[in-house]
Design a protein around this motif. Sequence first.
Motif, PDB file in Angstrom:
ATOM      1  N   HIS A   1       0.817  -1.211   0.000  1.00 12.53           N
ATOM      2  CA  HIS A   1       0.000   0.000   0.000  1.00 12.53           C
ATOM      3  C   HIS A   1       0.854   1.266   0.000  1.00 12.53           C
ATOM      4  O   HIS A   1       0.400   2.337   0.412  1.00 12.53           O
ATOM      5  CB  HIS A   1      -1.005  -0.033   1.157  1.00 12.53           C
ATOM      6  CG  HIS A   1      -1.885  -1.231   1.076  1.00 12.53           C
ATOM      7  ND1 HIS A   1      -2.887  -1.356   0.134  1.00 12.53           N
ATOM      8  CD2 HIS A   1      -1.852  -2.404   1.747  1.00 12.53           C
ATOM      9  CE1 HIS A   1      -3.454  -2.545   0.257  1.00 12.53           C
ATOM     10  NE2 HIS A   1      -2.849  -3.208   1.222  1.00 12.53           N
TER      11      HIS A   1
ATOM     12  N   CYS B   1      -7.117   0.925  -5.278  1.00 14.00           N
ATOM     13  CA  CYS B   1      -6.670  -0.266  -4.549  1.00 14.00           C
ATOM     14  C   CYS B   1      -7.830  -0.815  -3.710  1.00 14.00           C
ATOM     15  O   CYS B   1      -8.788  -0.111  -3.422  1.00 14.00           O
ATOM     16  CB  CYS B   1      -5.498   0.125  -3.658  1.00 14.00           C
ATOM     17  SG  CYS B   1      -4.793  -1.217  -2.710  1.00 14.00           S
TER      18      CYS B   1
ATOM     19  N   CYS C   1      -7.711  -1.159  -0.714  1.00 17.35           N
ATOM     20  CA  CYS C   1      -7.720  -0.396   0.540  1.00 17.35           C
ATOM     21  C   CYS C   1      -8.478   0.922   0.388  1.00 17.35           C
ATOM     22  O   CYS C   1      -8.689   1.632   1.358  1.00 17.35           O
ATOM     23  CB  CYS C   1      -6.295  -0.127   1.011  1.00 17.35           C
ATOM     24  SG  CYS C   1      -5.420   1.127   0.057  1.00 17.35           S
TER      25      CYS C   1
ATOM     26  N   CYS D   1      -1.773   2.308  -5.263  1.00 16.05           N
ATOM     27  CA  CYS D   1      -0.888   1.506  -4.413  1.00 16.05           C
ATOM     28  C   CYS D   1      -0.102   0.517  -5.275  1.00 16.05           C
ATOM     29  O   CYS D   1      -0.525   0.153  -6.374  1.00 16.05           O
ATOM     30  CB  CYS D   1      -1.696   0.702  -3.395  1.00 16.05           C
ATOM     31  SG  CYS D   1      -2.529   1.690  -2.152  1.00 16.05           S
TER      32      CYS D   1
HETATM   33 ZN   LIG Z   1      -3.791   0.012  -1.075  1.00 10.69          ZN
END
Ligand SMILES: [Zn+2]
Length: 399
Positions: A235, A245, A247, A252
């Motif tokens: 990340h 991503c 996340c 990332c």
């Molecule tokens: Zn990420």
Amino acid sequence: MTASAGPAVARDINTAAVLEVLQSDGPLSQAELVRRTGLARPTVAAIARTLLHHGVAEAAGPDPRSTTGRPGILIAFRPACAVAAVVRLLPHGIDARLVDAGGRTHGTVTVANPEVAATTLPLVAALLRDLADEQHLDRPTSVSLLLAGRLDPVTQCVVGSALDPGPVPLDDVEAALSAPVTVLNPTASAALGVARTGLHRDALVVFVDHGVGVGVVSGGRVLQGATGAVGEVGHSRVTDSDRRCECGRIGCLETVTAGWYIRSRAAELLGADAAGVATAGATVAQLHDLHHPGVDALLDEAAERLGLATSWLVNTLNPASVLLGGTPFVAGAHRFRDVFAGAVRAHSLPSHAEGLLIDLADPTADLDGATAAALDRLTVLGGVPVRRPTGAAARVPQA
Ligand SMILES: [Zn+2]
């Protein structure tokens, strides 16, 4: 502390010593246990009685070396005396297995994971209960829980995991599973698996599976970090990706290297005909075997990008080895490894690249690490560790 605590501690230490010898060299006679542990004969006799009485050890026939008087019996460690469990919370399922005190796996089960987080722990508890019954084993008394997320060492809460988006107190997890629980993320677990082989004292474990992370083995020990979150290189930002991503952030490293990205991009490249191949958990080696130029270019690019990112860590941490993978995802992916290794060497300082071992990690490294962690906390007789609490470093041969 009670007046009897001292003798109890000594007894536990002596019992652990007998257990260790029985596990490494058994079955053994009592005379042989006396010789190998250096303990007094009555002490060994009392420990042997206790071990046999509680099923931690079992009789393994007459001692063929008895020459005089009543023949003694051989005593063997009984691996089924205690049971540990390794549970992986995967992106789309739960995978659980039981491991006896000797480290042997008995029975595994994989189920689709309902996305309702609140039901995950009761489901895991039921899986472990059923698995133990099916295998005629006791319920596990130590559990390793592998999940994307981490245990915050300050708050003792599991955070960022599929159990719940919010913090879940470790106490609640242990209550739900009726056992001490060791929480590991897959990257740390793979690094622990590598450290426990005793072969790699200073290593980077470039974990590639659904996600990407780097575990650090330094001096034979796995680096933990201030908040237990070492390894989240997946990340870190790369400057030329505008993909979102998992996340939630943009660009990332995972958006150009992770398993989730590789599989979804390969499915796009292959089109509807072969999409099933690429999306249903294909490994890198299987994708290479399709001999599709676009997919090969995708994999080469992912390996190259991962190698570049790893070179920063090689220069920073000066490892002796870099091990790629840690799960079946890149098992046997020799081309991927070679492109990765070429990029690591090309971008690292020549002094750091020279003599650097770069290879695939054992595809069971994450499971091996989680199993070791669960066995480390397995006890018998109300608190005697099955394994002696030796650090991984103690067993690493000196160069
Ligand atoms: Zn990420």
